[in-house]
Design an enzyme around this catalytic site. Sequence first.
Site, PDB file in Angstrom:
ATOM      1  N   HIS A 221      38.396  29.666 110.622  1.00 47.93           N
ATOM      2  CA  HIS A 221      39.067  31.084 110.680  1.00 47.93           C
ATOM      3  C   HIS A 221      39.846  31.612 109.526  1.00 47.93           C
ATOM      4  CE1 HIS A 221      38.206  30.416 115.108  1.00 47.93           C
ATOM      5  NE2 HIS A 221      38.645  29.208 114.734  1.00 47.93           N
TER       6      HIS A 221
ATOM      7  N   SER B  87      34.280  43.313  82.875  1.00 44.64           N
ATOM      8  CA  SER B  87      34.778  44.765  82.936  1.00 44.64           C
ATOM      9  C   SER B  87      34.632  45.667  81.735  1.00 44.64           C
ATOM     10  CB  SER B  87      36.367  44.836  83.577  1.00 44.64           C
ATOM     11  OG  SER B  87      36.936  46.278  83.673  1.00 44.64           O
TER      12      SER B  87
ATOM     13  N   LYS C 135      38.646  40.250  81.726  1.00 37.75           N
ATOM     14  CA  LYS C 135      38.358  39.962  83.044  1.00 37.75           C
ATOM     15  C   LYS C 135      36.932  39.407  83.215  1.00 37.75           C
ATOM     16  CE  LYS C 135      38.649  42.382  87.579  1.00 37.75           C
ATOM     17  NZ  LYS C 135      37.421  41.715  88.253  1.00 37.75           N
TER      18      LYS C 135
ATOM     19  N   GLU D 260      27.438  37.420  93.068  1.00 40.54           N
ATOM     20  CA  GLU D 260      27.067  38.815  93.605  1.00 40.54           C
ATOM     21  C   GLU D 260      25.639  39.144  93.496  1.00 40.54           C
ATOM     22  OE1 GLU D 260      29.700  41.037  90.979  1.00 40.54           O
ATOM     23  OE2 GLU D 260      31.562  40.503  92.109  1.00 40.54           O
TER      24      GLU D 260
END
Length: 467
Positions: A190, A320, A326, A333
Amino acid sequence: MSGPHDREERDSLGPVRVPADRYWGAQTQRALENFPIGTERLPPGLIHALGLQKQAAARANVAVEALDPELGAAIEAAAREVADGLLDDHFPLPVWQSGSGTQTNMNANEVIANRANERLGQPLGAKAPVHPNDHVNRSQSSNDTIPTVMHLAALLALRDHLSPALDHLANSLSERAAAFGDRVKSGRTHLQDAVPVTLRQEFQGYAAQVEGAAGRLRRLSTDLLPLAQGGTAVGSGLNCPPGFVPRFLAEVGGLTGLDVTEAPDHFAANAAHDVFVDLSGALGGTAAALAKIAGDIRFMGCGPRCGIGELALPANEPGSSIMPGKVNPSQIEALLMVCAQVAGHHVTVQQAAAGGQMELNTGKPVIIHAVLSSIRLLGDTARSFADRCVAGLTPEDDRLAEMAGRSLMLVTALAPAVGYDRAAEAAHKAAHEGTTLREAVLTLDLLDAESFDRLVDPLAMATGAGG
């Protein structure tokens, strides 16, 4: 009048001007002009399978004496070039055409006839000695040819592209599992803290998921082996000579290595494509498995300092344009977008399969476009994810130990000794006061330190070796 850059060909509706250097003919040219819809072409895999089908049909027609051997040899040679991808540029038609795929079947017939005639010393557009309908399409109809080719294209794409890619991903996950070994981490159910697990257990579970998806697809592939060829226009077999179907199946088997069979009912084979609904559903199940695995890895790798941070993801490219240094989970993705697209393809297949009327399904091009696209995308992303993400994952040992040691769900090991209610009391006390579980247990005088340390061993809890 034809100019230097085109030639005149004719079909049953009259003359059509065709680019002089193209092997297609009048019916293909009409389709190009009548269906200026979108940019999506039928996948190359379908065209190559169509070349195999025409090659096998030519051999079968010669064998049953329905085709002159010399013409058959010329057709077979031209069809082989289609199967080998040498004539891809001569198949320009969009997915969005007649629902039977007639235009694509005729595209193949015209290309093969013109190429065969060229090989026999005749000019393009001559339709002699090889005619696209009378010879290349002999004993066939678009209505049984296109379903046959749909099955062959899907079988070959599953066997040669998706299955190896899934096997590769499963192996990569298993290799990571072995490399991670018995590093303990907090389990999560959960999305809340749960009892400990090891990285090996998690990643071996991921490998098992992928293996299960691959196994389901292999089992379902057997349902694609029965072929529609021989039903001709409506399933009755009109104009298909005796002996053609068994010889055709034997030739297809020899060309592909597939154990193809005759469809048990040709009317159903022409009119319905329920097997593609099942296959598309299994592809969707594969996408769901990959999305779950990728999502878990992204979750464990979020950070690196302000998130979970249990895994370090490989830095494949800057993440980025404004934030220096980054790094983003870009492979994950990309995979998740593929999975969303596969889910959309499944809706398309369901709708198109339900849209047939009477003796013919009229959604064939979009069904096979969606299925082959899903197979291609899943195979590509599985291999890329394995090589550019999974293979480069490294554990953050300090963070793993910290998180595993802070989990209040270690209290589960105490329940058999002190009872559920007292164990829960200790967990709530530790959570409320911000102390460790050990401190709470000792303060409540539930156990002495030695007993606590013996019972609360995260590795033993994870591997079932606890005392």
